[in-house]
Design an enzyme around this catalytic site. Structure first.
Site, short mmCIF file in Angstrom:
data_model
loop_
_atom_site.label_atom_id
_atom_site.label_comp_id
_atom_site.label_asym_id
_atom_site.label_seq_id
_atom_site.Cartn_x
_atom_site.Cartn_y
_atom_site.Cartn_z
N ASP A 160 32.64 27.69 40.51
CA ASP A 160 31.29 27.53 41.09
C ASP A 160 30.99 26.05 41.31
O ASP A 160 30.42 25.65 42.33
CB ASP A 160 30.25 28.14 40.14
CG ASP A 160 30.66 29.54 39.69
OD1 ASP A 160 30.67 30.44 40.54
OD2 ASP A 160 31.02 29.71 38.51
N HIS A 188 28.24 32.80 35.17
CA HIS A 188 29.11 32.90 36.36
C HIS A 188 28.76 34.21 37.08
O HIS A 188 29.44 35.23 36.93
CB HIS A 188 30.59 32.88 35.97
CG HIS A 188 31.48 33.21 37.14
ND1 HIS A 188 31.60 32.40 38.25
CD2 HIS A 188 32.26 34.29 37.41
CE1 HIS A 188 32.41 32.96 39.12
NE2 HIS A 188 32.81 34.11 38.63
N1 LIG Z 1 35.42 33.14 36.41
C1 LIG Z 1 35.76 33.07 37.71
O1 LIG Z 1 35.36 32.12 38.41
C2 LIG Z 1 36.61 34.14 38.35
C3 LIG Z 1 37.05 33.97 39.67
C4 LIG Z 1 37.85 34.93 40.27
C5 LIG Z 1 38.20 36.07 39.56
N2 LIG Z 1 37.76 36.24 38.29
C6 LIG Z 1 38.14 37.40 37.48
O2 LIG Z 1 39.48 37.23 37.01
C7 LIG Z 1 40.01 38.51 36.67
C8 LIG Z 1 41.42 38.67 37.22
O3 LIG Z 1 41.39 38.67 38.64
P1 LIG Z 1 42.71 38.99 39.50
O4 LIG Z 1 42.33 38.85 40.91
O5 LIG Z 1 43.87 38.25 38.96
O6 LIG Z 1 42.89 40.55 39.17
P2 LIG Z 1 44.19 41.44 39.33
O7 LIG Z 1 43.75 42.88 39.28
O8 LIG Z 1 45.03 40.99 40.47
O9 LIG Z 1 44.98 41.12 38.00
C9 LIG Z 1 44.49 41.45 36.74
C10 LIG Z 1 45.69 41.67 35.86
O10 LIG Z 1 45.22 41.84 34.54
C11 LIG Z 1 46.04 42.81 33.93
N3 LIG Z 1 45.36 43.35 32.76
C12 LIG Z 1 44.40 44.31 32.70
N4 LIG Z 1 44.06 44.56 31.43
C13 LIG Z 1 44.80 43.72 30.67
C14 LIG Z 1 44.91 43.51 29.27
N5 LIG Z 1 44.19 44.22 28.41
N6 LIG Z 1 45.77 42.57 28.84
C15 LIG Z 1 46.51 41.86 29.71
N7 LIG Z 1 46.47 42.03 31.04
C16 LIG Z 1 45.62 42.95 31.50
C17 LIG Z 1 46.30 43.83 35.04
O11 LIG Z 1 47.43 44.63 34.77
C18 LIG Z 1 46.50 42.92 36.23
O12 LIG Z 1 47.86 42.58 36.42
C19 LIG Z 1 38.99 39.52 37.19
O13 LIG Z 1 38.15 39.90 36.13
C20 LIG Z 1 38.20 38.72 38.20
O14 LIG Z 1 36.91 39.27 38.41
C21 LIG Z 1 36.98 35.29 37.68
O1 LIG Z 2 32.41 37.52 41.78
C1 LIG Z 2 33.53 38.01 41.53
O2 LIG Z 2 33.69 39.12 41.05
C2 LIG Z 2 34.76 37.22 41.83
C3 LIG Z 2 34.84 35.93 41.16
O3 LIG Z 2 34.16 35.86 39.95
C4 LIG Z 2 34.45 34.79 42.06
O4 LIG Z 2 33.50 34.06 41.76
O5 LIG Z 2 35.13 34.60 43.09
#
Ligand SMILES: NC(=O)c1ccc[n+]([C@@H]2O[C@H](COP(=O)([O-])OP(=O)(O)OC[C@H]3O[C@@H](n4cnc5c(N)ncnc54)[C@H](O)[C@@H]3O)[C@@H](O)[C@H]2O)c1
Ligand SMILES: O=C(O)C[C@H](O)C(=O)O
Length: 329
Positions: A160, A188
């Site tokens: 962000d 977030h």
């Molecule tokens: N904070 C931020 O700014 C931000 C930004 C983008 C995404 N995210 C979050 O990050 C997370 C991951 O996103 P992504 O695009 O990589 O998702 P994705 O679905 O591509 O990958 C997630 C992975 O986590 C694994 N997983 C699920 N449960 C698990 C567990 N208990 N232990 C270990 N691994 C596990 C899944 O098998 C999968 O491979 C999501 O929650 C998404 O919303 C946060």
């Molecule tokens: O908002 C979402 O679920 C995705 C991620 O946290 C983002 O900020 O891109």
């Protein structure tokens, strides 16, 4: 290379963010170009094979800093001896889904991971939670790790922060490098408050330089706060490379320090600063030095900012109450 390798555990290693993150960790962007790393990857059993494929590719890069890769489907084993824990694995939000819907689905993941960190991580462990809802997931993990200082559990608002830098740089016609003291307050989520009153361009308040309150309220704040949803709408999947890049920035800054005259945004456990209830994991302006963070003190908060901060912190308190009801904290 004589330094002891730093052990980095990455959960969700076979996911989208994992794929964008691991190669940068292994090439030295997380901790520094002279710091060897050992990777421990955690995945669910069904995704272990995919993680093995990523590990094969990591091998094939022949990164001089990469001193080993181990893959686990058990949290206790994955966090054994870890110095840096990147908690990425969670279910991402899909189109039309609100972040609140994720609380129950993902909350269950972070309790056992907090316990595993408590049981086996290194004494100096630093934890960054990326998986959403990141702030509250960090709170869940932290509340199950009573032997680890609460300050070691952080959640990511650096994406962000970076989004806010990019939007402001376009509006003001300056480089992102000319902008200092950006702050994301709170959660977030779409309630977050990106603050231009304390951000500076050339030593002057960014809000004063831009001098366009309508843009600030109707364009800048919603664009930054809803960028995650806009990316999901456009890509059909949640942000990945930018999220991985922000995770690298977060840990790099935490370990290596903020520059003189600048700060960053990190979601950290509140000590009651700026009226944020103690114990909530909320984003603040922070400086870092010698691997420790401190909340920047003494900023004047006007009525506009007060309202925005209260709203996002109110949402965090609601999320905390919801996970408490579910027995997750
Ligand atoms: N904070 C931020 O700014 C931000 C930004 C983008 C995404 N995210 C979050 O990050 C997370 C991951 O996103 P992504 O695009 O990589 O998702 P994705 O679905 O591509 O990958 C997630 C992975 O986590 C694994 N997983 C699920 N449960 C698990 C567990 N208990 N232990 C270990 N691994 C596990 C899944 O098998 C999968 O491979 C999501 O929650 C998404 O919303 C946060
Ligand atoms: O908002 C979402 O679920 C995705 C991620 O946290 C983002 O900020 O891109």
């Amino acid at each position: 290379m004589t330094r002891t390798p730093v052990t980095v555990t990455v959960t969700g290693a076979a996911g989208q963010i994992g794929y964008a993150l691991l190669f940068r960790i292994a090439s030295g962007h997380l901790l520094g170009a002279d710091v060897p790393v050992k990777l421990r990857l955690l995945e669910i059993p069904q995704a272990v094979k995919a993680a093995e494929g990523t590990a094969m590719e990591l091998d094939d890069c022949a990164f001089p800093l990469l001193q080993g890769i181990d893959i686990f489907d058990d949290a206790t084993a994955a966090f054994q001896g870890t110095n840096v824990a990147l908690l990425v694995g969670a279910r991402p939000r899909t189109k039309g889904m609100e972040r609140g819907d994720l609380l129950e689905a993902n909350g269950g993941i972070f309790k056992p991971q907090g316990e595993a960190i408590n049981a086996g991580a290194a004494d100096d462990v630093k934890v960054l939670v990326v998986g959403n809802p990141a702030n509250t997931n960090a709170l869940i993990a932290q509340s199950h790790a009573p032997d680890v200082p609460a300050a070691r559990f952080t959640a990511m608002t650096r994406l962000d922060h970076n989004r806010a830098l990019a939007q402001l740089s376009k509006k003001a016609g300056v480089s992102v490098a000319d902008i200092k003291k950006m702050t994301i307050w709170g959660n977030h989520s779409a309630t977050q408050y990106p603050d231009l009153f304390h951000a500076e361009i050339g030593g002057k308040s960014a809000a004063a330089v831009v001098n366009d309150q309508k843009w600030l309220e109707d364009d800048f704040i919603p664009t930054v706060a809803k960028r995650g949803a806009a990316i999901i709408e456009a890509r059909g999947a949640s942000s990945a490379a930018s999220a991985a890049s922000a995770a690298i920035d977060h840990v790099h800054t935490w370990v290596n320090g903020t520059a003189e005259g600048d700060w960053t945004s990190m979601a950290v456990v509140s000590d009651g600063s700026y009226g944020v209830p103690e114990g909530l994991i909320s984003s603040f302006p922070v400086t870092t030095k010698d691997g420790e963070w401190s909340i920047v003190q003494g900023l004047e908060i006007d009525e506009f900012s007060r309202g925005r901060i209260d709203a996002t912190v109110g949402e965090l308190a609601e999320e905390r109450d919801a996970v408490r009801k579910l027995g997750l904290i």
